[in-house]
Design an enzyme around this catalytic site. Structure first.
Site, PDB file in Angstrom:
ATOM      1  N   LYS A   1      42.678   4.773  80.625  1.00 17.43           N
ATOM      2  CA  LYS A   1      43.018   6.197  80.457  1.00 17.43           C
ATOM      3  C   LYS A   1      42.087   7.165  81.185  1.00 17.43           C
ATOM      4  O   LYS A   1      41.980   8.334  80.821  1.00 17.43           O
ATOM      5  CB  LYS A   1      43.109   6.605  78.968  1.00 17.43           C
ATOM      6  CG  LYS A   1      43.901   5.687  78.093  1.00 17.43           C
ATOM      7  CD  LYS A   1      45.169   5.191  78.703  1.00 17.43           C
ATOM      8  CE  LYS A   1      46.248   6.260  78.800  1.00 17.43           C
ATOM      9  NZ  LYS A   1      47.421   5.698  79.544  1.00 17.43           N
TER      10      LYS A   1
ATOM     11  N   HIS B   1      40.147  -3.119  84.832  1.00 22.40           N
ATOM     12  CA  HIS B   1      39.396  -2.417  83.785  1.00 22.40           C
ATOM     13  C   HIS B   1      38.110  -3.179  83.424  1.00 22.40           C
ATOM     14  O   HIS B   1      37.485  -2.889  82.406  1.00 22.40           O
ATOM     15  CB  HIS B   1      40.241  -2.274  82.519  1.00 22.40           C
ATOM     16  CG  HIS B   1      41.357  -1.281  82.624  1.00 22.40           C
ATOM     17  ND1 HIS B   1      41.235  -0.088  83.278  1.00 22.40           N
ATOM     18  CD2 HIS B   1      42.630  -1.298  82.129  1.00 22.40           C
ATOM     19  CE1 HIS B   1      42.387   0.588  83.187  1.00 22.40           C
ATOM     20  NE2 HIS B   1      43.237  -0.134  82.507  1.00 22.40           N
TER      21      HIS B   1
ATOM     22  N   SER C   1      43.563  10.356  74.896  1.00 24.04           N
ATOM     23  CA  SER C   1      44.601   9.749  75.731  1.00 24.04           C
ATOM     24  C   SER C   1      44.910   8.318  75.267  1.00 24.04           C
ATOM     25  O   SER C   1      46.075   7.923  75.162  1.00 24.04           O
ATOM     26  CB  SER C   1      44.133   9.763  77.185  1.00 24.04           C
ATOM     27  OG  SER C   1      45.114   9.239  78.033  1.00 24.04           O
TER      28      SER C   1
HETATM   29  P1  A3P Z   1      46.591  12.078  79.232  1.00 27.92           P
HETATM   30  O1  A3P Z   1      47.032  11.052  78.225  1.00 27.92           O
HETATM   31  O2  A3P Z   1      45.423  12.884  78.751  1.00 27.92           O
HETATM   32  O3  A3P Z   1      47.709  12.940  79.694  1.00 27.92           O
HETATM   33  P2  A3P Z   1      45.361   5.840  83.311  1.00 27.92           P
HETATM   34  O4  A3P Z   1      46.151   5.984  84.555  1.00 27.92           O
HETATM   35  O5  A3P Z   1      43.970   5.348  83.548  1.00 27.92           O
HETATM   36  O6  A3P Z   1      46.108   5.059  82.281  1.00 27.92           O
HETATM   37  O7  A3P Z   1      45.130   7.311  82.727  1.00 27.92           O
HETATM   38  C1  A3P Z   1      46.194   8.049  82.177  1.00 27.92           C
HETATM   39  C2  A3P Z   1      45.761   9.479  82.007  1.00 27.92           C
HETATM   40  O8  A3P Z   1      45.637  10.098  83.302  1.00 27.92           O
HETATM   41  C3  A3P Z   1      46.781  10.302  81.231  1.00 27.92           C
HETATM   42  O9  A3P Z   1      46.053  11.299  80.524  1.00 27.92           O
HETATM   43  C4  A3P Z   1      47.607  10.880  82.365  1.00 27.92           C
HETATM   44  O10 A3P Z   1      48.358  12.010  82.027  1.00 27.92           O
HETATM   45  C5  A3P Z   1      46.508  11.225  83.353  1.00 27.92           C
HETATM   46  N1  A3P Z   1      47.020  11.404  84.719  1.00 27.92           N
HETATM   47  C6  A3P Z   1      47.827  10.579  85.411  1.00 27.92           C
HETATM   48  N2  A3P Z   1      48.132  11.106  86.614  1.00 27.92           N
HETATM   49  C7  A3P Z   1      47.502  12.280  86.686  1.00 27.92           C
HETATM   50  C8  A3P Z   1      47.428  13.300  87.692  1.00 27.92           C
HETATM   51  N3  A3P Z   1      48.077  13.191  88.833  1.00 27.92           N
HETATM   52  N4  A3P Z   1      46.664  14.388  87.433  1.00 27.92           N
HETATM   53  C9  A3P Z   1      46.004  14.496  86.273  1.00 27.92           C
HETATM   54  N5  A3P Z   1      46.035  13.578  85.276  1.00 27.92           N
HETATM   55  C10 A3P Z   1      46.781  12.479  85.481  1.00 27.92           C
END
Ligand code: A3P
Length: 288
Positions: A42, A97, A127
């Site tokens: 996340k 990860h 998140s």
């Molecule tokens: P939130 O749950 O706070 O919205 P991962 O890809 O490591 O699983 O992380 C997911 C998190 O990154 C989520 O956070 C998601 O919304 C956010 N995220 C993904 N793409 C993004 C982008 N282009 N800009 C900002 N945040 C992004």
């Protein structure tokens, strides 16, 4: 309910990551041109893969960048995965990860490029909480307060956030490791698209930087994910292939909508000492 989590070396992992694979990580044959994208869950993994994918696709034929495949996470699946990656003719961009100790030794000895992305732990916890609530591959969680306790104790997938960052602390002076922060990317994406391109040795024009920043914005990525059919072979995160679960809010500071002041104080009490002892964690920002 089938078992969703197992513990390896004291760290909880999804059962989508096999124990035999985790035991054999050090047998993995890295190539000098492999690129690893590393994160605690996340922290912006999908965001970074989109930026990197676009960077590699934007290059001209003559700048010498070979064809690149974004593979599924290094630890995803069973041992047959290593053969699959060995047989891949293209340059490999591999998400993971894993903490620094668990990264296969050849990535370190061959000085492969690695990008480690960090997000402030309070937003990361929020998140991950929503991910636990929505993702059928994670155990059922009812309450935020219950989840926060699990997060603070490191009883969530991939273990403790601070231990993960502390493990990567060892690599911070390595020239082959680039550390990025989710909050910085939010603040000035084009600047970091440029920084990533320089790190990867890809030439891009100002125009391409602008275009890549637009394509990897939260709104464009979310919209694309909504239209996309789920393909179980396209997995950036071990925990799901369903991108619809990924694009929730994409903001900095959502933790304020979840933490009570008491929970915030407890978080600071448990984490601040370790955060202050870590150069990487100390640089984390909580709002933009
Ligand atoms: P939130 O749950 O706070 O919205 P991962 O890809 O490591 O699983 O992380 C997911 C998190 O990154 C989520 O956070 C998601 O919304 C956010 N995220 C993904 N793409 C993004 C982008 N282009 N800009 C900002 N945040 C992004």
């Amino acid at each position: 309910q089938t078992e969703l989590i197992h513990t390896f070396n004291g760290i909880p992992f999804s059962t989508r990551v096999s124990k035999e694979l985790l035991q054999s990580l050090d047998t993995f044959e890295a190539r000098e041109d492999d690129v690893l994208l590393v994160s605690y869950p996340k922290s912006g993994t999908h965001w970074l893969t989109e930026i990197m994918r676009n960077l590699y696709h934007s290059h001209n034929e003559d700048n010498g960048v070979s064809k690149v495949t974004l593979t599924s996470p290094l630890e995803f699946g069973d041992l047959s995965k290593f053969d699959e990656l060995r047989n891949l003719p293209n340059k490999r961009l591999i998400p993971t990860h894993l903490n620094y100790e668990m990264i296969p030794v050849q990535f370190k000895t061959k000085k492969c490029k690695m990008i480690y992305v960090i997000r402030n732990p309070k937003d990361t916890a929020v998140s991950l909480y929503h991910y636990y609530k929505q993702n059928p591959n994670l155990p059922k969680i009812e309450k935020w307060s219950t989840f926060l306790e699990m997060f603070l104790k490191g009883e969530v997938v991939c273990g403790s956030w601070i231990d993960h960052v502390l493990s990567w602390e060892k690599s911070k002076t390595d020239e082959n490791v680039l550390v990025l922060y989710y909050e910085s990317l939010k603040e000035d994406l084009p600047k970091y698209v440029k920084e990533i391109s320089t790190f990867l040795g890809i030439n891009v024009t100002e125009e391409q930087v602008k275009d890549i920043s637009k394509k990897s914005s939260f709104s464009e990525m979310k919209e694309k994910a909504e239209k996309e059919k789920v393909n179980p072979n396209h997995t950036v995160c071990v925990l799901t292939s369903n991108k619809k679960l990924i694009f929730r809010k994409g903001t900095v500071g959502d933790w304020k909508n979840h933490f009570t002041s008491k929970q915030n104080a407890r978080f600071d009490e448990l984490f601040n000492e370790k955060i202050n002892s870590s150069e990487l964690a100390r640089r984390v920002e909580y709002e933009s």
